[in-house]
Write an enzyme that holds these catalytic residues in place. Structure first.
Site, PDB file in Angstrom:
ATOM      1  N   LYS A 115      18.433  69.724  71.935  1.00 12.32           N
ATOM      2  CA  LYS A 115      19.324  69.931  73.075  1.00 12.32           C
ATOM      3  C   LYS A 115      19.318  71.373  73.566  1.00 12.32           C
ATOM      4  O   LYS A 115      19.479  71.637  74.762  1.00 12.32           O
ATOM      5  CB  LYS A 115      20.740  69.484  72.702  1.00 12.32           C
ATOM      6  CG  LYS A 115      20.864  67.986  72.470  1.00 12.32           C
ATOM      7  CD  LYS A 115      22.294  67.597  72.176  1.00 12.32           C
ATOM      8  CE  LYS A 115      22.443  66.098  71.994  1.00 12.32           C
ATOM      9  NZ  LYS A 115      21.716  65.592  70.817  1.00 12.32           N
ATOM     10  N   LYS A 157      27.561  71.810  68.687  1.00 13.02           N
ATOM     11  CA  LYS A 157      26.760  70.599  68.843  1.00 13.02           C
ATOM     12  C   LYS A 157      25.440  70.727  68.095  1.00 13.02           C
ATOM     13  O   LYS A 157      24.781  71.766  68.143  1.00 13.02           O
ATOM     14  CB  LYS A 157      26.464  70.327  70.328  1.00 13.02           C
ATOM     15  CG  LYS A 157      27.702  70.062  71.161  1.00 13.02           C
ATOM     16  CD  LYS A 157      27.365  69.783  72.606  1.00 13.02           C
ATOM     17  CE  LYS A 157      26.708  68.446  72.796  1.00 13.02           C
ATOM     18  NZ  LYS A 157      26.547  68.113  74.243  1.00 13.02           N
ATOM     19  N   GLY A 164      27.518  61.664  68.493  1.00 14.77           N
ATOM     20  CA  GLY A 164      28.714  62.381  68.078  1.00 14.77           C
ATOM     21  C   GLY A 164      28.610  63.078  66.737  1.00 14.77           C
ATOM     22  O   GLY A 164      29.535  63.778  66.318  1.00 14.77           O
ATOM     23  N   GLU A 199      28.768  75.382  73.029  1.00 12.30           N
ATOM     24  CA  GLU A 199      28.928  74.972  74.419  1.00 12.30           C
ATOM     25  C   GLU A 199      30.406  75.031  74.775  1.00 12.30           C
ATOM     26  O   GLU A 199      31.271  74.707  73.952  1.00 12.30           O
ATOM     27  CB  GLU A 199      28.407  73.542  74.561  1.00 12.30           C
ATOM     28  CG  GLU A 199      28.171  73.062  75.963  1.00 12.30           C
ATOM     29  CD  GLU A 199      27.526  71.690  75.953  1.00 12.30           C
ATOM     30  OE1 GLU A 199      26.287  71.607  76.057  1.00 12.30           O
ATOM     31  OE2 GLU A 199      28.253  70.683  75.829  1.00 12.30           O
ATOM     32  N   LYS A 200      30.725  75.436  75.983  1.00 12.84           N
ATOM     33  CA  LYS A 200      32.100  75.420  76.453  1.00 12.84           C
ATOM     34  C   LYS A 200      32.637  73.990  76.389  1.00 12.84           C
ATOM     35  O   LYS A 200      31.982  73.047  76.839  1.00 12.84           O
ATOM     36  CB  LYS A 200      32.168  75.930  77.893  1.00 12.84           C
ATOM     37  CG  LYS A 200      33.544  75.850  78.543  1.00 12.84           C
ATOM     38  CD  LYS A 200      34.527  76.820  77.938  1.00 12.84           C
ATOM     39  CE  LYS A 200      35.857  76.800  78.671  1.00 12.84           C
ATOM     40  NZ  LYS A 200      36.867  77.663  78.032  1.00 12.84           N
ATOM     41  N   GLU A 274      21.582  62.928  81.239  1.00 15.82           N
ATOM     42  CA  GLU A 274      23.032  62.817  81.077  1.00 15.82           C
ATOM     43  C   GLU A 274      23.745  64.074  81.582  1.00 15.82           C
ATOM     44  O   GLU A 274      23.308  65.196  81.332  1.00 15.82           O
ATOM     45  CB  GLU A 274      23.382  62.554  79.615  1.00 15.82           C
ATOM     46  CG  GLU A 274      22.655  61.329  79.058  1.00 15.82           C
ATOM     47  CD  GLU A 274      23.417  60.642  77.963  1.00 15.82           C
ATOM     48  OE1 GLU A 274      24.544  61.052  77.645  1.00 15.82           O
ATOM     49  OE2 GLU A 274      22.867  59.673  77.409  1.00 15.82           O
ATOM     50  N   ARG A 292      14.293  57.579  75.674  1.00 19.65           N
ATOM     51  CA  ARG A 292      14.112  56.204  75.200  1.00 19.65           C
ATOM     52  C   ARG A 292      14.883  55.266  76.121  1.00 19.65           C
ATOM     53  O   ARG A 292      15.584  55.717  77.019  1.00 19.65           O
ATOM     54  CB  ARG A 292      14.656  56.074  73.771  1.00 19.65           C
ATOM     55  CG  ARG A 292      16.101  56.578  73.660  1.00 19.65           C
ATOM     56  CD  ARG A 292      16.735  56.295  72.333  1.00 19.65           C
ATOM     57  NE  ARG A 292      17.987  57.000  72.155  1.00 19.65           N
ATOM     58  CZ  ARG A 292      19.155  56.650  72.660  1.00 19.65           C
ATOM     59  NH1 ARG A 292      19.227  55.586  73.441  1.00 19.65           N
ATOM     60  NH2 ARG A 292      20.248  57.348  72.423  1.00 19.65           N
ATOM     61  N   VAL A 295      21.032  51.736  75.269  1.00 18.27           N
ATOM     62  CA  VAL A 295      21.760  50.498  74.988  1.00 18.27           C
ATOM     63  C   VAL A 295      22.259  49.872  76.295  1.00 18.27           C
ATOM     64  O   VAL A 295      22.204  48.658  76.484  1.00 18.27           O
ATOM     65  CB  VAL A 295      22.946  50.778  74.042  1.00 18.27           C
ATOM     66  CG1 VAL A 295      23.768  49.517  73.816  1.00 18.27           C
ATOM     67  CG2 VAL A 295      22.449  51.330  72.707  1.00 18.27           C
ATOM     68  N   ARG A 336      30.458  46.705  74.838  1.00 13.57           N
ATOM     69  CA  ARG A 336      29.771  46.625  73.548  1.00 13.57           C
ATOM     70  C   ARG A 336      30.642  45.838  72.564  1.00 13.57           C
ATOM     71  O   ARG A 336      31.764  46.235  72.258  1.00 13.57           O
ATOM     72  CB  ARG A 336      29.478  48.013  73.004  1.00 13.57           C
ATOM     73  CG  ARG A 336      28.571  48.829  73.903  1.00 13.57           C
ATOM     74  CD  ARG A 336      28.051  50.053  73.194  1.00 13.57           C
ATOM     75  NE  ARG A 336      27.337  50.930  74.111  1.00 13.57           N
ATOM     76  CZ  ARG A 336      26.568  51.943  73.721  1.00 13.57           C
ATOM     77  NH1 ARG A 336      26.421  52.218  72.439  1.00 13.57           N
ATOM     78  NH2 ARG A 336      25.951  52.697  74.620  1.00 13.57           N
TER      79      ARG A 336
END
Length: 444
Positions: A115, A157, A164, A199-200, A274, A292, A295, A336
């Protein structure tokens, strides 16, 4: 493409096998001892056992997968999602073995899978990123310095992986120092990489992703956005498309940013760019790219009429994309359905399905690998299936979703069907005004 190895299990393995069959491509399934007799093994032309139930002894064994591919004459491998789908080493090994990896090149996965590297790559083409450290930090003092520059609260992160894991919120320096080591340990345990960046932390956001397809001839198209803001512990629960948070202008801007991000790394295949939308300032920021199939890809399929998995296979075989993206029609939501006890903190609920009777009717699609008698193993993800509801507009989708959920019968294990029924009674959900924090706060 002579024969395809499907290097996954469950719902996505079933989905890939069906897409390959539609294209006339024979398939080979793999399974662990826990998945003997599973639906994907029956749908494939051939099935090969990899070994014991733990993923590390079966679905994550790159050497075994490559051996099975060679022994069964497979000249292509589809990794699905999860497991090895975003492992650049596996992608490179497949290509070195003379087979086709159904996904982007290994070097693209390596950049976008990290990332911190992804942020640097897209920033070079003027795609905005969340303020934070320009790269992974090597120690807690570097993290503190980065946090001081962008301002608290901050989010630690993991630079690898997702779901997560390896993510911690720190409200001040003391909290950052306290959770830094925990975040690194969690990242290392989940992804084999303890790299962390800062990251903020944006407190009121929508999570919006844009689906892209890119062929081997340099063409990239976007297929619209999906709103994934209904989350718990940074994991998606409900998705919908188009996003209720975007107007036409913002939607067009986001699509352009997604295409630019994909082009910046020479992307190939299906991918998802994203973003987060800061509801306090209106700013949009890139957060990551999933290299990829997602879902929630069926949302895009029902809105566009395209089979995204089939297009993954076509692109891998060298086919060029259509000249123009198809128009999107209507609205869609995906729920889901997991084997979890949502009233007790979403604890996994493995067991044997005594009843599994999904709904049907206009605008209803259910993607699943389950049937009565199926054993839900504690070794794998708890996803039972995905209820996809399509309609002319959001109001019609909400009505159809209520009907479909009331028909959905799952017995033998706890499931999240009841959670979704409850959600569709909540004013924020009905109005489409929820943020990523909504579910956590609503269930507190």
């Amino acid at each position: 493409m002579r024969r395809l190895l499907v290097a996954n299990r469950g719902e996505i393995a079933v989905r890939v096998i069906r897409a390959a069959r539609d294209l006339g491509v024979p398939t080979v399934a793999v399974y662990s001892d826990a998945d003997r007799g599973a639906l994907h093994t029956e749908l494939a032309d051939r099935a090969v056992c990899l070994g014991p139930a733990p993923a590390g002894a079966s679905y994550l064994r790159q050497d075994l997968l490559l051996h099975v591919a060679e022994a069964t004459g497979c000249d292509a491998i589809h990794p699905g999602y999860g497991f090895l789908s975003e492992n650049p080493g596996f992608a490179a090994s497949v290509e070195e073995a003379g087979a086709t990896f159904v996904g982007p090149p290994a070097e693209v996965i390596a950049v976008m899978g990290d990332k911190a590297m992804a942020r640097k790559a897209v920033a070079k083409v003027d795609v905005p990123v969340v303020p934070g450290s320009p790269d992974a930090v090597s120690n807690v003092d570097e993290a503190v310095a980065a946090a001081a520059e962008c301002g608290y609260p901050v989010l630690l992160k993991a630079r690898a992986g997702g779901g997560g894991k390896g993510m911690r919120v720190a409200g001040d320096e003391d909290e950052l120092r306290e959770c830094f080591t925990l975040a690194r340990q969690e990242a290392a345990g989940a992804f084999g990489d303890d790299g962390i960046y800062v990251e903020k932390y944006l407190q009121r956001v929508r999570h919006v992703e844009v689906q892209v397809l890119a062929d081997r001839h340099g063409r990239v198209i976007e297929l619209g956005e999906r709103d994934c803001s209904m989350q718990r512990r940074h994991q998606k629960v409900v998705e919908e498309a188009p996003s209720p948070a975007l107007d036409a202008g913002r939607r067009q801007d986001l699509a352009g940013l997604a295409v630019r991000a994909a082009e910046s790394v020479g992307y190939v295949g299906a991918g998802t760019v994203e973003f987060v939308l800061d509801m306090d300032t209106g700013a949009v920021y890139f957060i990551e790219m999933n290299t990829r199939i997602q879902v929630e890809h069926p949302l895009t399929e029902v809105l566009t009429g395209l089979d995204l998995v089939a297009w993954q296979l076509r692109i891998a075989a060298g086919e060029a994309l259509q000249a123009d993206p198809p128009p999107r029609r209507g609205h869609a939501m995906e729920f889901r359905i997991n084997a979890e006890d949502w009233k007790r903190g979403f604890v996994p609920a493995p067991g044997t399905l005594t009843v599994f009777d999904p709904p049907a009717g206009p605008g209803i699609r259910v993607d699943t690998h389950c049937r009565p008698g199926a054993v839900i193993s504690p070794h794998y993800d708890s996803l039972l299936g995905k209820l996809i509801v399509h309609g002319a507009d959001r109001d019609e989708v909400l009505r159809r979703a209520r009907r479909a959920l009331s028909e959905f019968r799952v017995d033998g294990v706890h499931s999240t069907v009841g959670l979704h029924e409850w959600l569709l009674t909540q004013p924020e959900v009905v109005a489409g005004t929820y943020t990523t924090r909504y579910l956590t706060e609503a269930l507190a």
